[in-house]
Structure formats: C-alpha cells, structure tokens
Design a protein around this motif. Structure first.
Motif, PDB file in Angstrom:
ATOM      1  N   LEU A  79      -7.780  -4.372  -5.022  1.00 18.18           N
ATOM      2  CA  LEU A  79      -7.338  -3.491  -3.950  1.00 18.18           C
ATOM      3  C   LEU A  79      -5.764  -3.561  -3.586  1.00 18.18           C
ATOM      4  CD1 LEU A  79      -8.086  -1.332  -1.747  1.00 18.18           C
ATOM      5  CD2 LEU A  79      -8.812  -3.006  -0.119  1.00 18.18           C
ATOM      6  N   PRO A  80      -4.722  -2.661  -3.586  1.00 17.78           N
ATOM      7  CA  PRO A  80      -3.575  -2.857  -3.425  1.00 17.78           C
ATOM      8  C   PRO A  80      -3.344  -2.517  -2.018  1.00 17.78           C
ATOM      9  CG  PRO A  80      -4.007  -0.869  -4.482  1.00 17.78           C
ATOM     10  CD  PRO A  80      -5.238  -1.466  -4.296  1.00 17.78           C
ATOM     11  N   SER A  81      -2.259  -3.370  -1.359  1.00 20.24           N
ATOM     12  CA  SER A  81      -2.001  -2.964  -0.019  1.00 20.24           C
ATOM     13  C   SER A  81      -0.971  -1.661   0.085  1.00 20.24           C
ATOM     14  CB  SER A  81      -1.123  -4.030   0.487  1.00 20.24           C
ATOM     15  OG  SER A  81       0.093  -4.425   0.009  1.00 20.24           O
ATOM     16  N   ASP A  82      -0.284  -1.353  -1.075  1.00 23.18           N
ATOM     17  CA  ASP A  82       0.504  -0.214  -1.310  1.00 23.18           C
ATOM     18  C   ASP A  82      -0.171   1.006  -1.250  1.00 23.18           C
ATOM     19  OD1 ASP A  82       3.441   0.822  -1.880  1.00 23.18           O
ATOM     20  OD2 ASP A  82       1.950   1.551  -3.393  1.00 23.18           O
ATOM     21  N   VAL A  83       0.218   1.877  -0.276  1.00 20.86           N
ATOM     22  CA  VAL A  83      -0.609   3.283  -0.081  1.00 20.86           C
ATOM     23  C   VAL A  83      -0.601   3.835  -1.464  1.00 20.86           C
ATOM     24  CG1 VAL A  83      -0.779   5.352   1.241  1.00 20.86           C
ATOM     25  CG2 VAL A  83      -0.459   3.057   2.427  1.00 20.86           C
ATOM     26  N   ILE A  84       0.438   4.371  -1.903  1.00 27.14           N
ATOM     27  CA  ILE A  84       0.726   5.059  -3.064  1.00 27.14           C
ATOM     28  C   ILE A  84      -0.170   4.635  -4.312  1.00 27.14           C
ATOM     29  CG2 ILE A  84       2.235   6.070  -4.844  1.00 27.14           C
ATOM     30  CD1 ILE A  84       2.615   7.191  -2.206  1.00 27.14           C
ATOM     31  N   ARG A  85      -0.238   3.212  -4.442  1.00 31.69           N
ATOM     32  CA  ARG A  85      -0.952   2.818  -5.567  1.00 31.69           C
ATOM     33  C   ARG A  85      -2.502   2.910  -5.494  1.00 31.69           C
ATOM     34  NH1 ARG A  85      -0.891  -3.577  -7.667  1.00 31.69           N
ATOM     35  NH2 ARG A  85      -2.624  -3.394  -9.128  1.00 31.69           N
TER      36      ARG A  85
END
Length: 294
Positions: free
Chosen positions: A50-56
């Motif tokens: 789970l990435p913290s970056d919204v786009i990713r």
C-alpha cells in the motif's frame, strides 16, 4: 494421494488456518522464490504493497487489501500468524467464519486507510512510504475479542491473562513506539485496533456494522461457485395410485431424516462452542463439511 489429502485438509480447515496458509504461501512466493532466482524481494511486491502516494494508490487500489498479506521478514510473518491463531479460537467459538473474515479484512482496510490519510495530512511525515503486513488485521481481531469478552483468559506459560489486558498492552505499546522509526506501520496497527474496538462495541449494542461486508463476501464467492445445471423436465408423466398417501409417506421419511441430521449438526455445533473446532473427531469434521455442502 498426498496432494488430495492436503487439499481436503485445507478445505475442511477453519478460516483462520486458511488465512495462515495463504499468508505463508504469499511470503514464499514474494520473498523466497525471487531470492532463489536472483531477483529482489520488491520486484513483484511493489504492485501489492500500500503506497502513501495518492497517484500511485489510484493506479493500484487493490493494495488497500493485498498489503495485509505481505511481510517484510520471517519474524514479521511468524508473530502475526501466532497471534492470529491464538485469538481466532476465541472469536470462532462465538461467531461464524464469515464474521471472522469480515473483522480481519475490514481491520486491514481501516489500518490502511488511516495510514494513507495521516501520511498525507500530518506534516511529521515527509516523503512517501509503503505499508505491508497483517498487523492491522490481526490487531483488529485481538482488540475485537478483548472488547467483546474482556474477562476471557488465555494461558501464558504458568499463569492466565485476561484478553482485555493483552488488547490494552498492544495498543499502549504501539502508541509509545510511534516515534521509534516505524510510525506509518504503527498508525495502521492503531487503525485496525480502533476498528476492532468499535465493531465489538457496536455488536454489544445490537448493531452489526459488518453485515454489508458479509453480504459482499457472499456475492464475491458466488462468482467462483459453479451453479448446478437445471435438469430438463421429462415430458412423460407417471400416474400413481394412492398419490396422497405416497406423497405423505415420502414427506414423513424426508422430514425424519432431516431432523436426525439437524440434531447431529446441533450437537456438533454445541461441542464447537464449548471446546472449539479442534475438539471434533475426524468423523464429525467430515460430517459437518458434507452437511455444509448440501
């Protein structure tokens, strides 16, 4: 023959054992195999953490669930599975496997959402990070049962410990360690714990907030379950003499058979509620498995 036996054991195992097996297999698939062929452990897992970056995250939204089946090391996996196994026995003695799975998965989602939210809101978090591990889901199970039956006890070595003590210890420990270098992971732990606490409190108040998710599980599992084909009705008719008495006799026989079967199912379920699933004999497990398919 061995493969058939293992497949049967997996099918008849409870949901907690199945989750443990899945977690172990995923660990082997994403860690051991890449290492054996000379690839980095993150080669494949980057698409499921789970990435913290919204786009990713928008590019891999499934990761809000899949991250909970990945682990950074054997110790990480081992202790999560130990806690899952121990506390699953208390939950499954009181609730259905479907409810157990709902608590587990919703706890994972709650932990993942809190991680992503705070990582993008609080200024203390700089840069980006990724989340993996079943700790949020496991914490949801531990805190749920520690809240629902706080005075139930688990034996640790030579003394008994109440469940709410363990649940409280886990939460306090995670809060105190927030500045120790794994704040993102610990936030997800707290998110899972908060969900487990809220779910239990709502259930004690007579409000099951997870019913919608149980229905969703039913719908999803229905996609992978083959529906039996309807048999075409024969155009021929058979005329019986004494039609009423014959139908009545068949109905009574079927009712009697069903009643005996239900009595045995009830007796097995009573045994599970008192002593747990593992107390059943192989014959009782087989009977319950076959009855569930009818």
């Amino acid at each position: 023959m061995a493969n058939t036996s293992l497949a049967y054991k997996y099918k008849t195992a409870n949901i907690a054992i199945k989750l443990i097996v899945v977690n172990v297999l995923v660990y082997v698939l994403f860690n051991i195999i890449p290492w054996l062929v000379g690839l980095g452990s993150g080669t494949f897992s980057q698409y499921f953490v789970l990435p913290s970056d919204v786009i990713r995250f928008l590019q891999q939204p499934w990761s809000v669930v899949t991250y909970a089946f990945l682990h950074s090391g054997f110790g990480h996996l081992f202790w999560n599975m130990v806690f899952l196994y121990v506390f699953s026995r208390f939950v499954l003695n009181l609730f259905s496997e479907k409810k157990f799975l709902s608590i587990y998965l919703l706890g994972a989602i709650a932990g993942g959402v809190l991680f992503a939210l705070l990582y993008n809101v609080l200024p203390v978090f700089r840069g980006t990070g990724v989340l993996l591990g079943a700790s949020a889901a496991v914490n949801a199970i531990v805190v749920f049962i520690g809240t629902y039956t706080p005075d139930a006890e688990v034996r640790i070595f030579t003394f008994n410990v109440k469940l709410w003590w363990i649940a409280a210890f886990i939460v306090v420990k995670d809060i105190l360690l927030l500045d120790a270098g794994n704040a993102g992971g610990l936030i997800s732990h707290l998110g899972g714990a908060a969900f487990g606490f809220y779910y239990a409190k709502q259930l004690l108040a007579g409000n099951d907030i997870g019913l919608w998710f149980e229905r969703l599980i039913d719908n999803v599992s229905g996609w992978f379950t083959k529906k039996p084909k309807r048999q075409k009705k024969s155009p021929l008719r058979t005329v019986h003499k004494n039609k009423k008495s014959s139908a009545s006799s068949v109905k009574k026989t079927a009712t009697a058979t069903k009643s005996e079967q239900q009595q045995r199912i009830d007796a097995i379920l009573d045994k599970i509620s008192k002593s747990g699933y593992d107390s059943l004999s192989k014959a009782e497990k087989d009977f319950l498995f076959k009855a569930g398919k009818e």
